[in-house]
Design an enzyme around this catalytic site. Structure first.
Site, mmCIF file in Angstrom:
data_model
loop_
_atom_site.group_PDB
_atom_site.id
_atom_site.type_symbol
_atom_site.label_atom_id
_atom_site.label_comp_id
_atom_site.label_asym_id
_atom_site.label_seq_id
_atom_site.Cartn_x
_atom_site.Cartn_y
_atom_site.Cartn_z
ATOM 1 N N CYS A 85 62.947 -54.071 37.444
ATOM 2 C CA CYS A 85 64.050 -54.621 36.668
ATOM 3 C C CYS A 85 64.555 -53.580 35.669
ATOM 4 C CB CYS A 85 63.537 -55.860 35.947
ATOM 5 S SG CYS A 85 64.501 -56.372 34.538
ATOM 6 N N GLU A 86 65.852 -53.366 35.640
ATOM 7 C CA GLU A 86 66.404 -52.361 34.734
ATOM 8 C C GLU A 86 66.430 -52.839 33.284
ATOM 9 O OE1 GLU A 86 71.211 -52.790 34.825
ATOM 10 O OE2 GLU A 86 70.306 -51.756 36.516
ATOM 11 N N HIS A 87 66.182 -54.128 33.050
ATOM 12 C CA HIS A 87 66.202 -54.643 31.682
ATOM 13 C C HIS A 87 64.851 -54.508 30.985
ATOM 14 C CE1 HIS A 87 69.645 -57.321 33.295
ATOM 15 N NE2 HIS A 87 70.114 -56.206 32.799
ATOM 16 N N HIS A 88 63.751 -54.687 31.737
ATOM 17 C CA HIS A 88 62.422 -54.630 31.130
ATOM 18 C C HIS A 88 61.489 -53.638 31.831
ATOM 19 C CE1 HIS A 88 63.996 -58.689 30.111
ATOM 20 N NE2 HIS A 88 63.523 -58.369 28.928
ATOM 21 N N GLN A 126 68.871 -57.663 40.831
ATOM 22 C CA GLN A 126 68.810 -58.131 42.220
ATOM 23 C C GLN A 126 70.190 -58.346 42.831
ATOM 24 O OE1 GLN A 126 65.874 -61.169 43.109
ATOM 25 N NE2 GLN A 126 67.154 -62.007 44.727
ATOM 26 N N HIS A 154 60.411 -61.980 39.902
ATOM 27 C CA HIS A 154 60.655 -61.021 38.825
ATOM 28 C C HIS A 154 59.548 -61.121 37.783
ATOM 29 C CE1 HIS A 154 64.996 -60.023 39.828
ATOM 30 N NE2 HIS A 154 64.662 -60.958 40.706
ATOM 31 N N CYS A 156 59.370 -59.728 35.009
ATOM 32 C CA CYS A 156 59.878 -59.847 33.643
ATOM 33 C C CYS A 156 59.976 -61.315 33.235
ATOM 34 C CB CYS A 156 61.238 -59.154 33.498
ATOM 35 S SG CYS A 156 62.523 -59.817 34.571
#
Length: 199
Positions: A85-88, A126, A154, A156
């Site tokens: 995940c590019e956020h976490h 995704q 996910h 995250c």
């Protein structure tokens, strides 16, 4: 390839960044058990994010035209992948299902799995990954249609935040005949084992 060219970072700088995170977490990166951790993490990152070094379309440029007029659906199910995940920066673990309707050429089935892998081995969202896979196949094979369904968990969401386990996210991208023809779309969903929206 990557949309933005990153600033060059040396291996030594990357390893020092891992030591900084270890210190921030309350650890001592100089203790015996963590001495080799920065080197191992950087090596793991090189593997996990090798997709940035790959042009996924390259896998689809070697095709076969001797298919005796075959123009029915080609489906590859249950392509397992690991992404982040590019956020976490947490793992995304799942399966992709890919289908296309060839016009006059087909590609080796392992190449479809490699396209999925190339996009998965990048920091991802995704929905974006699903669209990237479909667009890559459409642009390179020029089929009558492309269908991609991705079903993933996910970390995250399961290991932080709301801590909800057993939840998966399903995304789809339908192009050409799969978008325009409900029967074609239903046939693909039947092939991959999704009936009436349930698996």
């Amino acid at each position: 390839m990557s949309e933005h060219k990153p600033t060059e970072v040396t291996r030594e700088q990357a390893e020092e960044a891992v030591r900084t995170l270890l210190r921030w977490a309350g650890e001592n990166p100089s203790r015996e058990g963590l001495l080799d951790t920065p080197r191992r993490v950087v090596k793991a990152y090189r593997d996990w994010f090798s997709g940035y070094q790959i042009d996924p379309g390259e896998y689809l440029r070697r095709t076969f035209e001797e298919v005796a007029g075959y123009d029915e659906m080609v489906v590859l199910r249950d392509i397992e992948f690991e992404s982040h995940c590019e956020h976490h920066m947490a793992p995304i673990i799942g399966r992709a299902h890919v289908g296309y309707l060839p016009t006059h050429r087909v590609v080796g089935i392992s190449k479809l799995a490699r396209v999925v892998d190339a996009y998965a081995r990048r920091f991802q969202v995704q929905e974006k990954m699903t669209a990237e896979i479909a667009r890559c196949i459409q642009e390179n094979l020029q089929p009558a249609g492309v269908a991609v369904v991705v079903d993933a968990s996910h970390e995250c969401m399961t290991t932080r935040g709301v801590h909800k386990r057993g939840v998966s996210m399903v995304t789809s991208q339908m192009l050409g005949a799969f978008r325009d023809d409900a029967r074609t779309r239903a046939e693909f969903l039947d092939f991959i084992g999704i009936h009436g929206g349930r698996r």
